[in-house]
Design an enzyme around this catalytic site. Structure first.
Site, mmCIF file in Angstrom:
data_model
loop_
_atom_site.group_PDB
_atom_site.id
_atom_site.type_symbol
_atom_site.label_atom_id
_atom_site.label_comp_id
_atom_site.label_asym_id
_atom_site.label_seq_id
_atom_site.Cartn_x
_atom_site.Cartn_y
_atom_site.Cartn_z
ATOM 1 N N HIS A 1 -6.439 7.348 1.923
ATOM 2 C CA HIS A 1 -6.023 5.972 1.637
ATOM 3 C C HIS A 1 -4.916 5.475 2.567
ATOM 4 O O HIS A 1 -4.166 4.573 2.205
ATOM 5 C CB HIS A 1 -5.619 5.807 0.160
ATOM 6 C CG HIS A 1 -6.810 5.768 -0.748
ATOM 7 N ND1 HIS A 1 -6.739 5.485 -2.092
ATOM 8 C CD2 HIS A 1 -8.130 5.975 -0.490
ATOM 9 C CE1 HIS A 1 -7.944 5.526 -2.632
ATOM 10 N NE2 HIS A 1 -8.802 5.826 -1.678
ATOM 11 N N ASP B 1 -18.858 11.228 -1.760
ATOM 12 C CA ASP B 1 -17.636 10.458 -1.524
ATOM 13 C C ASP B 1 -16.601 11.423 -0.937
ATOM 14 O O ASP B 1 -16.062 12.263 -1.657
ATOM 15 C CB ASP B 1 -17.160 9.869 -2.865
ATOM 16 C CG ASP B 1 -15.974 8.938 -2.707
ATOM 17 O OD1 ASP B 1 -15.480 8.770 -1.583
ATOM 18 O OD2 ASP B 1 -15.542 8.376 -3.747
ATOM 19 N N ASP C 1 -12.921 8.598 3.856
ATOM 20 C CA ASP C 1 -13.138 7.955 2.541
ATOM 21 C C ASP C 1 -13.567 6.500 2.719
ATOM 22 O O ASP C 1 -12.731 5.625 2.823
ATOM 23 C CB ASP C 1 -11.837 8.035 1.734
ATOM 24 C CG ASP C 1 -11.970 7.418 0.350
ATOM 25 O OD1 ASP C 1 -13.103 7.171 -0.081
ATOM 26 O OD2 ASP C 1 -10.934 7.179 -0.282
ATOM 27 N N GLU D 1 -15.752 0.063 -4.377
ATOM 28 C CA GLU D 1 -15.409 1.272 -5.136
ATOM 29 C C GLU D 1 -13.897 1.375 -5.277
ATOM 30 O O GLU D 1 -13.366 1.754 -6.317
ATOM 31 C CB GLU D 1 -15.961 2.526 -4.424
ATOM 32 C CG GLU D 1 -15.833 3.815 -5.234
ATOM 33 C CD GLU D 1 -14.576 4.629 -4.944
ATOM 34 O OE1 GLU D 1 -14.381 5.669 -5.585
ATOM 35 O OE2 GLU D 1 -13.781 4.225 -4.083
ATOM 36 N N GLU D 2 -13.218 1.033 -4.193
ATOM 37 C CA GLU D 2 -11.763 1.202 -4.161
ATOM 38 C C GLU D 2 -11.032 0.210 -5.070
ATOM 39 O O GLU D 2 -9.843 0.342 -5.302
ATOM 40 C CB GLU D 2 -11.246 1.094 -2.716
ATOM 41 C CG GLU D 2 -11.846 2.122 -1.754
ATOM 42 C CD GLU D 2 -11.386 3.567 -2.000
ATOM 43 O OE1 GLU D 2 -10.710 3.819 -3.014
ATOM 44 O OE2 GLU D 2 -11.716 4.435 -1.174
ATOM 45 N N HIS E 1 -19.879 5.223 -1.666
ATOM 46 C CA HIS E 1 -19.313 3.890 -1.429
ATOM 47 C C HIS E 1 -19.061 3.648 0.054
ATOM 48 O O HIS E 1 -18.683 4.560 0.799
ATOM 49 C CB HIS E 1 -18.054 3.655 -2.268
ATOM 50 C CG HIS E 1 -16.814 4.378 -1.844
ATOM 51 N ND1 HIS E 1 -15.893 3.817 -0.991
ATOM 52 C CD2 HIS E 1 -16.317 5.595 -2.182
ATOM 53 C CE1 HIS E 1 -14.860 4.668 -0.830
ATOM 54 N NE2 HIS E 1 -15.096 5.758 -1.542
HETATM 55 N N1 DPN Z 1 -13.094 7.803 -3.815
HETATM 56 C C1 DPN Z 1 -11.778 8.342 -3.926
HETATM 57 C C2 DPN Z 1 -11.123 7.823 -5.141
HETATM 58 O O1 DPN Z 1 -11.763 7.136 -5.889
HETATM 59 O O2 DPN Z 1 -9.949 8.052 -5.322
HETATM 60 C C3 DPN Z 1 -11.662 9.835 -3.772
HETATM 61 C C4 DPN Z 1 -12.459 10.713 -4.654
HETATM 62 C C5 DPN Z 1 -13.770 10.963 -4.356
HETATM 63 C C6 DPN Z 1 -11.896 11.323 -5.721
HETATM 64 C C7 DPN Z 1 -14.521 11.822 -5.139
HETATM 65 C C8 DPN Z 1 -12.611 12.162 -6.513
HETATM 66 C C9 DPN Z 1 -13.942 12.406 -6.209
HETATM 67 ZN ZN ZN Z 2 -10.975 6.204 -2.115
#
Ligand code: DPN
Ligand code: ZN
Ligand code: CA
Length: 431
Positions: free
Chosen positions: A282, A191, A128, A162-163, A116
């Site tokens: 985050h 990710d 991230d 994605e977030e 993402h």
């Molecule tokens: N992308 C973040 C999330 O959705 O919270 C972090 C994450 C990435 C968590 C990959 C787990 C695996």
């Molecule tokens: Zn994230």
């Protein structure tokens, strides 16, 4: 006969390599390129600048997201990718996925890499997921730089929103026709791959939704002899989830987010026990200062390892040329044939197959030329005439879309007039 292409035997051996099978110990080593950390870092610096000039983030619905997408897209376009921006709507704002296809390879066997591109609104999202975005971007650019001709088709995806709940990747998969889904033989997700207190995690195949054991093993193999990895169940927390639910084999890499590194992990990987893998997860402090370069470097190299192993080499790209440079005499009032063996191309020949001929002659109006397809279908490209000029050095375009590409193609040259003779110096087919 001098052919640019691999021999049929070599091609058959390459094609015999199963899609998801890591190379056998006895196989010739595959030349997987080293991904330049400095280039990955340069992409992260660009994401940071984009956030700095757009209110401190690159979040869905904010200008920093679109600017990030434009940055990635411009790099890919310049490198020769076919890019598509897919729009969707989420939370009252327009979101965008960026999909990039590397021309060539077998589209019925597509290998896809993704991550993402959006950040949370609280910060610039450099780990991230600037890291995954930059890692797959640099791998894609390395594919172009190396002019990789993969057997499989290669596609890359940068997902929006994605977030907000994996919105972009869910949308992409929901819009894929069933036939398209079945063509994607692997989806690898990246990710967070440069966490400041890093772990080395490979997505577990036994997670929910379940992943692929072969992809898990391939990603583990990428680190063998370098660093010990652990399996992690990321479950539905990132963009691989929609692909897994659609029945597509998935895998991925991760250096950790909010959870805490154990002392056993600190012994194994270095860093600080009792501290989160990413303390800035985050948060506004997820900047370029929040990156651990050794993990980012190793993870980027592992992406390339997986891609090169999955894709195979020795495929074809539009524009590939097959040539015969053996001189062939064209005796008076008779017919001569020269052949070219085409291999490694999936499906039919193109509708604009280019036939190039280089004939030395003393009266080219004598010449009648057919291109003969592997099944014997003849395409007349040149008729005899009263053209009294000498040599014939030209190209013809043939609609050969009804013909299977692979096989033995022939150029049939008849000298139809008395006295004058010549030589076929060379000819080629360009797909
Ligand atoms: N992308 C973040 C999330 O959705 O919270 C972090 C994450 C990435 C968590 C990959 C787990 C695996
Ligand atoms: Zn994230
Ligand atoms: Ca003649």
């Amino acid at each position: 006969m001098s052919l640019k292409r691999a021999t049929p035997l070599a091609s058959a051996l390459l094609l015999a390599t199963a899609l998801l099978t890591p190379p056998a110990a006895t196989a010739a080593p595959l030349a997987v390129p080293d991904i330049a950390l400095a280039n990955v870092q340069a992409h992260l610096n660009s994401f940071q600048s984009i956030a700095n000039s757009n209110g401190g983030n690159r979040a869905h619905g904010r200008p920093g997201y679109r600017a990030s997408l434009d940055y990635v897209k411009a790099k890919l376009d310049a490198a020769g990718y076919t890019t598509t921006v897919q729009q969707f709507s989420s939370n009252g704002a327009t979101g965008y996925n960026l999909v990039a296809d590397w021309p060539g390879g077998d589209v019925n066997n597509t290998v896809m890499l993704g991550g993402h591109l959006d950040s949370v609104s609280a910060g610039p999202g450099i780990n991230d997921n600037g890291t995954g975005s930059a890692g797959i971007l640099e791998v894609a650019l390395t594919v172009a730089k190396e002019n990789l001709k993969p057997e499989k088709h290669l596609r890359f995806g940068w997902w929006g929103a994605e977030e907000l709940g994996l919105v972009g990747s869910n949308y992409y998969v929901s819009q894929l026709p069933t036939a398209e889904k079945s063509r994607i033989k692997a989806y690898l997700n990246f990710d967070m791959i440069g966490s400041p207190n890093p772990g080395y995690f490979v997505y577990s195949a036994s997670g929910q939704p379940s992943g692929s054991a072969q992809l898990q093993q391939l990603l583990q193999a990428a680190f063998s002899g370098k660093v010990a990895t652990e399996l992690t169940s990321v479950g539905g927390r990132s963009d691989h989830a929609a692909f897994a639910r659609a029945g597509i084999p998935v895998g991925g890499l991760f250096t950790g987010a909010e959870s805490t590194k154990t002392s056993a992990q600190a012994t194994k990987w270095g860093g600080q026990a009792g501290v989160a893998f990413d303390r800035c997860y985050h948060r506004s402090c997820d900047t370029t200062a929040n990156i651990e370069n050794t993990s980012l470097d190793r993870m980027s190299d592992a992406i390339a390892y997986a891609l090169w192993n999955l894709a195979g080499t020795g495929g074809t790209q539009p524009g590939d040329k097959f040539e015969n440079t053996d001189a062939l005499p064209l005796p008076d009032q008779s017919t001569a044939e020269s052949s070219i063996t085409v291999s490694g191309i999936t499906g039919n020949a193109p509708s604009a197959l280019v036939v190039g001929v280089d004939i030395k002659h003393t009266y080219r109006g004598d010449l009648v030329i057919d291109l003969v397809a592997p099944d014997g279908t003849a395409f007349r490209v040149q008729n005899s005439s009263s053209d009294s000029a000498d040599d014939l050095v030209t190209t013809y375009t043939v609609d050969a879309s009804g013909e299977t590409a692979n096989g033995v193609w022939k150029l049939r040259v008849r000298d139809a007039g008395p006295q004058d003779v010549g030589t076929l110096n060379s000819w080629y087919l360009q797909f």
